[in-house]
Enzyme design. Structure first.
Site, PDB file in Angstrom:
ATOM      1  N   LYS A  98       0.868  -1.184   0.000  1.00  0.00           N
ATOM      2  CA  LYS A  98       0.000   0.000   0.000  1.00  0.00           C
ATOM      3  C   LYS A  98       0.900   1.227   0.000  1.00  0.00           C
ATOM      4  CE  LYS A  98      -4.219  -1.629   2.129  1.00  0.00           C
ATOM      5  NZ  LYS A  98      -3.917  -3.028   1.799  1.00  0.00           N
ATOM      6  N   ASP A 135      -1.248  -2.210  -4.116  1.00  0.00           N
ATOM      7  CA  ASP A 135      -2.660  -2.207  -3.739  1.00  0.00           C
ATOM      8  C   ASP A 135      -3.284  -0.871  -4.138  1.00  0.00           C
ATOM      9  OD1 ASP A 135      -2.565  -4.704  -2.591  1.00  0.00           O
ATOM     10  OD2 ASP A 135      -2.464  -3.996  -0.529  1.00  0.00           O
ATOM     11  N   MET A 136      -4.599  -0.834  -4.226  1.00  0.00           N
ATOM     12  CA  MET A 136      -5.287   0.424  -4.532  1.00  0.00           C
ATOM     13  C   MET A 136      -6.162   0.801  -3.346  1.00  0.00           C
ATOM     14  SD  MET A 136      -5.385   2.766  -6.797  1.00  0.00           S
ATOM     15  CE  MET A 136      -4.938   2.153  -8.423  1.00  0.00           C
ATOM     16  N   GLN A 164     -10.096  -1.162  -9.494  1.00  0.00           N
ATOM     17  CA  GLN A 164     -11.314  -1.475  -8.739  1.00  0.00           C
ATOM     18  C   GLN A 164     -12.534  -1.309  -9.643  1.00  0.00           C
ATOM     19  OE1 GLN A 164      -9.914   1.665  -6.365  1.00  0.00           O
ATOM     20  NE2 GLN A 164      -9.845   0.507  -4.467  1.00  0.00           N
ATOM     21  N   ARG A 185      -4.435  -6.624 -11.249  1.00  0.00           N
ATOM     22  CA  ARG A 185      -5.350  -7.299 -10.321  1.00  0.00           C
ATOM     23  C   ARG A 185      -6.686  -6.565 -10.373  1.00  0.00           C
ATOM     24  NH1 ARG A 185      -3.502  -6.816  -4.418  1.00  0.00           N
ATOM     25  NH2 ARG A 185      -2.142  -8.550  -4.969  1.00  0.00           N
ATOM     26  N   ALA A 190     -13.122  -2.018  -2.115  1.00  0.00           N
ATOM     27  CA  ALA A 190     -13.513  -2.237  -0.720  1.00  0.00           C
ATOM     28  C   ALA A 190     -13.827  -0.958   0.054  1.00  0.00           C
ATOM     29  CB  ALA A 190     -12.385  -2.984  -0.007  1.00  0.00           C
ATOM     30  N   HIS A 228     -14.040 -13.478  -4.690  1.00  0.00           N
ATOM     31  CA  HIS A 228     -14.531 -14.752  -4.140  1.00  0.00           C
ATOM     32  C   HIS A 228     -15.856 -15.110  -4.748  1.00  0.00           C
ATOM     33  CE1 HIS A 228     -12.230 -12.378  -1.166  1.00  0.00           C
ATOM     34  NE2 HIS A 228     -11.557 -13.503  -1.072  1.00  0.00           N
TER      35      HIS A 228
END
Ligand SMILES: Cc1cc2nc3c(=O)[nH]c(=O)nc-3n(C[C@H](O)[C@H](O)[C@H](O)COP(=O)(O)OP(=O)(O)OC[C@H]3O[C@@H](n4cnc5c(N)ncnc54)[C@H](O)[C@@H]3O)c2cc1C
Length: 309
Positions: A98, A135-136, A164, A185, A190, A228
């Protein structure tokens, strides 16, 4: 209301003491976090790799207050990468970083400090023979994070970025980042984001995820399907087939402790399945902020406690 309470709690030493000593919290945290020490992370990583899964390790820590703390985080990643190299795990494990943990939000020269610390981590990863994914975080950081990623990719073309799907801009970002060798990715996102920048309902977000995935799968890069969601996983498999992709040209990713049996199923079918494995002492803030950023995550974590499939 719930979000404000959780955010306030994430910064309260008193609440922290209570929560850290509260046995049910530990049960949840142990399920989602490898442990506090580097050795815990290496052991958990080893266990996952032994089952045919790959790993991306996250040294927990955000909210970095000063340049020394940011440099300390970069150093922790260097130690981690050395350990992965020495234990022979680097072939199966990379790291996730991050930028806020390495200084992005510092008031003076934050972006520059984050870039230099991320560069140190990338150099250590290159030395270990593995990769890094950035990471974003929330949408106010997207431009800065992608700018730093572009700069780092000049020297480390294997650097992964996270996009995202809930952000309205992401389909366009996927087009930019779908070039040859580009590791992307794709997750749903989130954080609690305003309607002006992000789709709000689950159905809308799912549709956006599929649109973004179509761009990535049709491109020349290396899509990393971080979800998931059984529907997203099924659609990813179909898109891979339609685009004539071999199994080694994309991968699935899930969080440590979520749907482990599905992880094993995907790995057992010959897919690359990578597990996002956080570790470190800063689990309290990580855990509370995850709940606060999106109250639905509360259900997400609680449901994971109840379902292991
Ligand atoms: C590897 C990885 C890295 C990530 N990195 C980032 C990042 O950098 N930035 C960011 O904003 N977000 C990140 N995320 C989080 C992500 O954005 C989502 O918040 C999170 O993954 C939940 O979305 P979902 O796609 O799993 O589907 P959801 O919409 O949450 O769930 C859809 C369906 O999936 C299944 N499911 C979900 N959770 C469970 C569970 N616990 N147990 C059983 N079934 C379940 C259920 O069938 C559910 O209906 C990351 C996620 C992963 C997996």
């Amino acid at each position: 209301m719930l979000r404000s309470a959780l955010l306030a709690a994430s910064r309260s030493p008193q609440v922290r003491t209570v929560v850290e000593k509260f046995p049910p919290t530990h049960a949840i945290v142990e399920r989602f976090v490898a442990g506090e020490a580097l050795d815990d992370a290496v052991t958990a990583c080893d266990d996952l790799v032994a089952t045919g899964r790959k790993v991306t390790l996250d040294h927990l820590g955000e909210d970095t207050q000063d340049a020394a703390q940011a440099a300390g985080t970069a150093e922790a990643y260097e130690h981690l990468l050395t350990a992965l190299k020495e234990t022979g795990l680097a072939a199966g494990a990379e790291v996730s970083v991050k930028l806020s943990a390495v200084g992005q939000f510092l008031p003076v020269d934050g972006e520059k400090i984050a870039l230099e610390n991320a560069r140190r981590i990338c150099a250590a990863a290159a030395d270990a023979g593995t990769t890094v994914t950035l990471d974003m975080e929330d949408h106010t950081t997207t431009d800065s994070t992608l700018a730093i990623a572009r700069e780092l990719r000049a020297d480390f073309p294997w650097l992964g970025v996270v996009l995202q799907a809930y952000l309205r801009r992401t389909e366009a970002d996927c087009r930019e980042f779908a070039g040859a060798g580009s590791r992307v990715r794709l997750c749903k996102g989130a954080y609690k984001e305003p309607e002006s920048v992000a789709f709000q309902g689950k159905h809308e977000v799912d549709l956006a995820y599929v649109r973004a995935l179509k761009v990535l799968m049709a491109g020349e890069g290396y899509p990393m399907i971080a979800s998931h969601d059984p529907n997203m996983i099924k659609i990813a498999g179909q898109l891979a087939q339609w685009n004539g992709r071999k199994r080694d040209s994309f991968e699935y990713q899930m969080l440590f402790g979520i749907r482990p049996e599905e992880q094993l199923r995907l790995a057992g079918e010959g897919n690359t399945m990578r597990v996002y494995l956080p570790y470190g002492q800063e689990w309290y803030g990580y855990f509370m902020r995850r709940l606060a950023e999106r109250p639905a995550n509360l259900t997400f974590f609680l449901r994971a406690m109840a379902t292991r499939g």
